[in-house]
Design a protein around this motif. Structure first.
Motif, PDB file in Angstrom:
ATOM      1  N   MET A  51       0.710  -1.207   0.087  1.00 51.54           N
ATOM      2  CA  MET A  51      -0.100   0.066   0.134  1.00 51.54           C
ATOM      3  C   MET A  51       0.944   1.282  -0.111  1.00 51.54           C
ATOM      4  O   MET A  51       0.494   2.298  -0.238  1.00 51.54           O
ATOM      5  CB  MET A  51      -0.742  -0.014   1.325  1.00 51.54           C
ATOM      6  N   VAL A  72      -1.572  -5.670  -6.717  1.00 56.30           N
ATOM      7  CA  VAL A  72      -2.682  -6.306  -6.721  1.00 56.30           C
ATOM      8  C   VAL A  72      -2.839  -8.003  -6.237  1.00 56.30           C
ATOM      9  O   VAL A  72      -3.575  -8.272  -5.343  1.00 56.30           O
ATOM     10  CB  VAL A  72      -3.847  -6.005  -7.765  1.00 56.30           C
ATOM     11  N   ARG A  75      -1.480  -8.275  -2.606  1.00 59.58           N
ATOM     12  CA  ARG A  75      -2.814  -7.983  -1.683  1.00 59.58           C
ATOM     13  C   ARG A  75      -3.727  -9.068  -1.670  1.00 59.58           C
ATOM     14  O   ARG A  75      -4.142  -9.346  -0.549  1.00 59.58           O
ATOM     15  CB  ARG A  75      -3.279  -6.599  -1.897  1.00 59.58           C
ATOM     16  N   ARG A  76      -4.104  -9.812  -2.682  1.00 58.81           N
ATOM     17  CA  ARG A  76      -4.923 -10.690  -2.629  1.00 58.81           C
ATOM     18  C   ARG A  76      -4.374 -12.159  -1.932  1.00 58.81           C
ATOM     19  O   ARG A  76      -5.193 -12.891  -1.584  1.00 58.81           O
ATOM     20  CB  ARG A  76      -5.306 -11.342  -3.950  1.00 58.81           C
ATOM     21  N   MET A  82      -8.345  -3.681   9.427  1.00 53.23           N
ATOM     22  CA  MET A  82      -8.054  -2.557   9.833  1.00 53.23           C
ATOM     23  C   MET A  82      -9.142  -1.870  10.832  1.00 53.23           C
ATOM     24  O   MET A  82     -10.223  -2.655  11.081  1.00 53.23           O
ATOM     25  CB  MET A  82      -8.092  -1.556   8.823  1.00 53.23           C
ATOM     26  N   HIS A  90     -22.178  -1.526   1.066  1.00 56.02           N
ATOM     27  CA  HIS A  90     -22.971  -1.715   0.129  1.00 56.02           C
ATOM     28  C   HIS A  90     -23.105  -3.242  -0.034  1.00 56.02           C
ATOM     29  O   HIS A  90     -23.973  -4.097  -0.848  1.00 56.02           O
ATOM     30  CB  HIS A  90     -22.951  -1.190  -0.968  1.00 56.02           C
ATOM     31  N   ARG A  91     -22.303  -4.039   0.364  1.00 53.39           N
ATOM     32  CA  ARG A  91     -22.176  -5.732   0.617  1.00 53.39           C
ATOM     33  C   ARG A  91     -22.703  -6.280   1.787  1.00 53.39           C
ATOM     34  O   ARG A  91     -22.393  -5.812   3.042  1.00 53.39           O
ATOM     35  CB  ARG A  91     -21.021  -5.950   0.080  1.00 53.39           C
ATOM     36  N   LEU A 103     -12.694 -12.141  -5.865  1.00 54.49           N
ATOM     37  CA  LEU A 103     -11.770 -11.231  -6.880  1.00 54.49           C
ATOM     38  C   LEU A 103     -10.743 -12.288  -7.408  1.00 54.49           C
ATOM     39  O   LEU A 103     -10.323 -12.095  -8.601  1.00 54.49           O
ATOM     40  CB  LEU A 103     -10.838 -10.151  -5.933  1.00 54.49           C
TER      41      LEU A 103
ATOM     42  N   ASP B 109     -11.996   5.753   3.831  1.00 56.52           N
ATOM     43  CA  ASP B 109     -11.694   4.632   4.497  1.00 56.52           C
ATOM     44  C   ASP B 109     -11.960   3.326   3.798  1.00 56.52           C
ATOM     45  O   ASP B 109     -11.203   2.552   3.613  1.00 56.52           O
ATOM     46  CB  ASP B 109     -12.174   4.697   5.955  1.00 56.52           C
ATOM     47  N   VAL B 110     -13.316   3.454   3.121  1.00 57.49           N
ATOM     48  CA  VAL B 110     -13.826   2.221   2.415  1.00 57.49           C
ATOM     49  C   VAL B 110     -12.928   1.970   1.128  1.00 57.49           C
ATOM     50  O   VAL B 110     -12.739   0.855   0.557  1.00 57.49           O
ATOM     51  CB  VAL B 110     -15.209   2.427   1.977  1.00 57.49           C
ATOM     52  N   GLN B 112      -9.985   3.064   0.714  1.00 56.39           N
ATOM     53  CA  GLN B 112      -8.642   2.412   0.896  1.00 56.39           C
ATOM     54  C   GLN B 112      -8.601   1.021   1.307  1.00 56.39           C
ATOM     55  O   GLN B 112      -7.812   0.022   0.975  1.00 56.39           O
ATOM     56  CB  GLN B 112      -7.966   2.996   2.018  1.00 56.39           C
ATOM     57  N   ALA B 113      -9.711   0.658   2.086  1.00 55.25           N
ATOM     58  CA  ALA B 113      -9.927  -0.779   2.527  1.00 55.25           C
ATOM     59  C   ALA B 113      -9.752  -1.661   1.158  1.00 55.25           C
ATOM     60  O   ALA B 113      -9.352  -2.805   1.190  1.00 55.25           O
ATOM     61  CB  ALA B 113     -11.073  -0.785   3.503  1.00 55.25           C
ATOM     62  N   ALA B 114     -10.647  -1.133   0.114  1.00 55.39           N
ATOM     63  CA  ALA B 114     -10.822  -2.151  -0.876  1.00 55.39           C
ATOM     64  C   ALA B 114      -9.609  -2.217  -1.580  1.00 55.39           C
ATOM     65  O   ALA B 114      -9.243  -3.133  -1.977  1.00 55.39           O
ATOM     66  CB  ALA B 114     -12.073  -1.269  -1.866  1.00 55.39           C
ATOM     67  N   THR B 115      -8.705  -1.127  -1.645  1.00 55.36           N
ATOM     68  CA  THR B 115      -7.372  -1.309  -2.378  1.00 55.36           C
ATOM     69  C   THR B 115      -6.681  -2.422  -1.570  1.00 55.36           C
ATOM     70  O   THR B 115      -6.022  -3.014  -2.038  1.00 55.36           O
ATOM     71  CB  THR B 115      -6.855  -0.020  -2.323  1.00 55.36           C
ATOM     72  N   ALA B 116      -6.746  -2.338  -0.116  1.00 50.16           N
ATOM     73  CA  ALA B 116      -5.918  -2.923   0.722  1.00 50.16           C
ATOM     74  C   ALA B 116      -6.056  -4.695   0.655  1.00 50.16           C
ATOM     75  O   ALA B 116      -5.528  -5.466   0.826  1.00 50.16           O
ATOM     76  CB  ALA B 116      -5.956  -2.597   2.155  1.00 50.16           C
ATOM     77  N   VAL B 117      -7.401  -4.911   0.284  1.00 50.61           N
ATOM     78  CA  VAL B 117      -7.676  -6.441   0.132  1.00 50.61           C
ATOM     79  C   VAL B 117      -7.600  -6.687  -1.216  1.00 50.61           C
ATOM     80  O   VAL B 117      -7.905  -7.877  -1.491  1.00 50.61           O
ATOM     81  CB  VAL B 117      -9.340  -6.593   0.783  1.00 50.61           C
ATOM     82  N   GLY B 118      -7.347  -6.010  -2.224  1.00 49.86           N
ATOM     83  CA  GLY B 118      -6.905  -6.486  -3.279  1.00 49.86           C
ATOM     84  C   GLY B 118      -7.606  -5.971  -4.638  1.00 49.86           C
ATOM     85  O   GLY B 118      -7.737  -6.945  -5.624  1.00 49.86           O
ATOM     86  N   TYR B 119      -8.437  -4.895  -4.691  1.00 45.46           N
ATOM     87  CA  TYR B 119      -9.108  -4.642  -6.018  1.00 45.46           C
ATOM     88  C   TYR B 119      -8.117  -3.765  -6.782  1.00 45.46           C
ATOM     89  O   TYR B 119      -7.467  -3.253  -6.479  1.00 45.46           O
ATOM     90  CB  TYR B 119     -10.300  -3.584  -5.283  1.00 45.46           C
ATOM     91  N   SER B 120      -8.230  -4.189  -8.063  1.00 48.85           N
ATOM     92  CA  SER B 120      -7.480  -3.314  -8.990  1.00 48.85           C
ATOM     93  C   SER B 120      -8.330  -1.992  -8.998  1.00 48.85           C
ATOM     94  O   SER B 120      -9.525  -1.885  -8.505  1.00 48.85           O
ATOM     95  CB  SER B 120      -7.534  -4.131 -10.291  1.00 48.85           C
ATOM     96  N   GLY B 127     -16.961  -1.746  -8.809  1.00 48.13           N
ATOM     97  CA  GLY B 127     -17.549  -2.294  -7.727  1.00 48.13           C
ATOM     98  C   GLY B 127     -17.729  -1.640  -6.396  1.00 48.13           C
ATOM     99  O   GLY B 127     -18.386  -2.361  -5.421  1.00 48.13           O
ATOM    100  N   VAL B 128     -16.608  -0.738  -6.203  1.00 49.43           N
ATOM    101  CA  VAL B 128     -17.221   0.011  -4.843  1.00 49.43           C
ATOM    102  C   VAL B 128     -17.109   1.397  -5.006  1.00 49.43           C
ATOM    103  O   VAL B 128     -18.495   1.940  -4.528  1.00 49.43           O
ATOM    104  CB  VAL B 128     -15.497  -0.103  -4.120  1.00 49.43           C
ATOM    105  N   PRO B 131     -20.823   2.104  -7.160  1.00 47.99           N
ATOM    106  CA  PRO B 131     -22.168   1.814  -6.426  1.00 47.99           C
ATOM    107  C   PRO B 131     -22.258   2.599  -5.010  1.00 47.99           C
ATOM    108  O   PRO B 131     -23.484   3.236  -4.907  1.00 47.99           O
ATOM    109  CB  PRO B 131     -22.143   0.407  -5.928  1.00 47.99           C
ATOM    110  N   LEU B 132     -21.096   2.951  -4.467  1.00 50.22           N
ATOM    111  CA  LEU B 132     -21.310   3.836  -3.092  1.00 50.22           C
ATOM    112  C   LEU B 132     -21.657   5.285  -3.479  1.00 50.22           C
ATOM    113  O   LEU B 132     -22.316   5.826  -2.759  1.00 50.22           O
ATOM    114  CB  LEU B 132     -19.920   3.771  -2.258  1.00 50.22           C
TER     115      LEU B 132
END
Lengths: 274, 221
Positions: A51, A72, A75-76, A82, A90-91, A103, B109-110, B112-120, B127-128, B131-132
């Motif tokens: 990151m 990417v 990270r996966r 956190m 939204h999920r 993913l 924060d959301v 950044q969280a999405a990037t941290a878990v591996g979204y391109s 995906g994030v 919709p938000l």
């Protein structure tokens, strides 16, 4: 094993967040990076999953330099938990937990089955699967966050002050749960906190950081408490005061321990065989 | 009232035509505004420039636009395309700012969280972020819909049939009922679009209906 080798990080605005940092983080143990704000602890954590990229130096995971791994993809395969859970509002819970497997292309049905199992693992009622994060309590959200971090069964779990925003009773609960999970699942956990009590409770290895990611001391909680390396450490861990500064008082022939605030902490007994 | 009863067929036909012609500019305007709004949101320096320029489009009088567009684009003065393109431009003018604001409304924060878990970055946008951004996008879209339905009536001056016909017809022949019917039906069509959009929002964004207090059920912590 995660190895930081002479890592420095200078941000675009010129701040030197981390200066020549080296550390070995052993596998299947909990390592806690603890320090006040500005100690660079979160920056260091985020370097592990890219990151944040180091300005100079090398960071290796099991001998592989992370700079050669596509961020990417990296990270996966690393769990990340956190503060404030970082769930996707939204999920539904089940989809949040299944995020990373999805993913990675795991079919929905299979990912959902795995997500339900993980809800059991982290102590969440399966009934909550269809809820949205906003419909959960703070503690429940953190559990979902942990379940999501575990979803691809990663070797490494990064935790950035994950229990910082929940109330003390729930936090104590979650801390015990994390210790149990680590024992059962044998993950390499890197945990960031500013709370020294949390660090001592959870860490097999505790790394106390000063400004700029300078290591003030590292070792087991016992080593640090027995021999604080500096006045900074002694004061940071509170070795000289409060509930860590225990003194012996003799009352009616028995020896009792009294803490720095004058409160009774316990009774001194002969140690049994270890 | 007699006029209305005697002309029900015409009113219905014009209303349907009005609805048909409104849909395309709303949809096109939305689609075109997404990349524009994204650039304005993503590159701070371009934000003022893009949003001001696009916003200025809205100040071009529609009659002028009907006259300028045909020679520019090689289309007929009296064609539907002329009106649809003009209305699309107005829709973009409103919607680009909404898209930029909507994307900025997403919790960092959301993100950044999405990037941290591996979204391109592409995956995260659709995906994030998108919709938000939905609730704010919807608010913008509702304004666009009402504006489009209302502006479409002007298309009658270049001969494109809509409820606007009831205005010119009523004016030329001195039939007040025709003008009033045009106003009422235009408002009704605008309301219809608004309701449909709100309904679509509820269907596509179920999480926005669940902002209730946490329910104390299930695990204790």
């Amino acid at each position: 094993m995660i190895e930081f080798r002479s890592i420095s990080k200078r941000f675009d605005d010129g701040t030197l967040a981390v200066d020549d940092f080296s550390l070995v983080i052993p596998s299947r143990r909990i390592t806690v990076l603890v320090g006040s704000s500005g100690s660079g602890k979160t920056t260091l954590l985020r370097m592990i999953n890219r990151m944040v990229d180091a300005t100079t130096g090398a960071l290796e995971i099991d001998g592989e330099n992370v700079s050669t791994i596509e961020p990417v993809q990296l990270r996966r395969r690393i769990g990340y938990v956190m503060q404030n859970s970082g769930l996707l509002p939204h999920r539904r819970v089940i989809d949040n937990i299944a995020t990373v497997p999805r993913l990675n292309g795991v079919p929905k049905k299979q990912a959902h089955e795995r997500a339900l199992e993980l809800m059991d693992t982290v102590g969440l009622d399966r009934e909550l699967a269809e809820r949205y994060p906003a419909q959960l309590s703070g503690g429940q959200q953190q559990r979902v966050g942990v379940a999501r971090g575990l979803a691809v069964d990663p070797n490494i779990l990064l935790m950035d002050e994950p229990f910082g925003a929940v109330d003390p009773i729930v936090r104590a609960d979650l801390q015990q749960e994390l210790l149990r999970l680590q024992r059962e699942l044998d993950k390499t956990v890197v945990f960031v906190t500013h709370d020294i009590d949390e660090a001592f409770l959870l860490g097999h290895q505790v790394v106390i950081l000063e400004k700029g990611g300078r290591i003030a001391q590292k070792g087991t909680p016992a080593e640090i408490l027995a021999n604080p390396a500096s006045d900074f450490v002694a004061s940071f861990v509170g070795a000289d005061r409060g509930k860590r500064a225990l003194s012996i008082q003799t009352i009616d022939g028995a020896q009792v321990l009294v803490d720095g605030d004058g409160n009774l902490a316990g009774r001194l007994v002969e140690a049994g065989p270890a | 009232m007699t006029w209305v009863l005697n002309n029900l067929g015409l009113i219905l036909e014009l209303t349907l035509e009005h609805i048909r012609l409104s849909i395309l500019p709303i949809v096109l305007g939305f689609l075109i505004a997404i990349p524009l709004g994204w650039v304005a949101y993503r590159y701070r320096l371009t934000r003022g420039l893009i949003l001001t320029l696009v916003g200025l489009l809205y100040t071009i009088p529609s009659l002028a636009l009907f006259v300028i567009l045909p020679p520019l684009l090689g289309i007929g003065f009296l064609s539907e395309a002329n009106v649809i393109i003009a209305l699309t431009i107005y829709a973009v003018a409103i919607m680009a700012r909404s898209v930029a604001d909507a994307l900025a409304s997403v919790d960092p924060d959301v993100r950044q969280a999405a990037t941290a878990v591996g979204y391109s970055s592409w995956g995260r946008f659709w995906g994030v972020d998108f919709p938000l951004a939905g609730p704010v996008l919807l608010a913008g879209l509702r304004v666009v819909a009402v504006s489009t339905v209302s502006l479409l009536t002007v298309g009658i001056v270049v001969g494109v049939q809509s409820l606007g016909y009831l205005f010119t017809n009523g004016y030329e022949r001195g039939i007040l009922a025709s003008v009033l019917t045009g106003v009422v039906m235009t408002v009704l069509v605008a309301l219809l679009f608004d309701r449909v959009l709100v309904l679509l929002g509820r269907l596509l964004m179920p999480w926005t209906r669940t902002r209730t207090a946490p329910l104390a059920k299930g695990a204790a912590a």
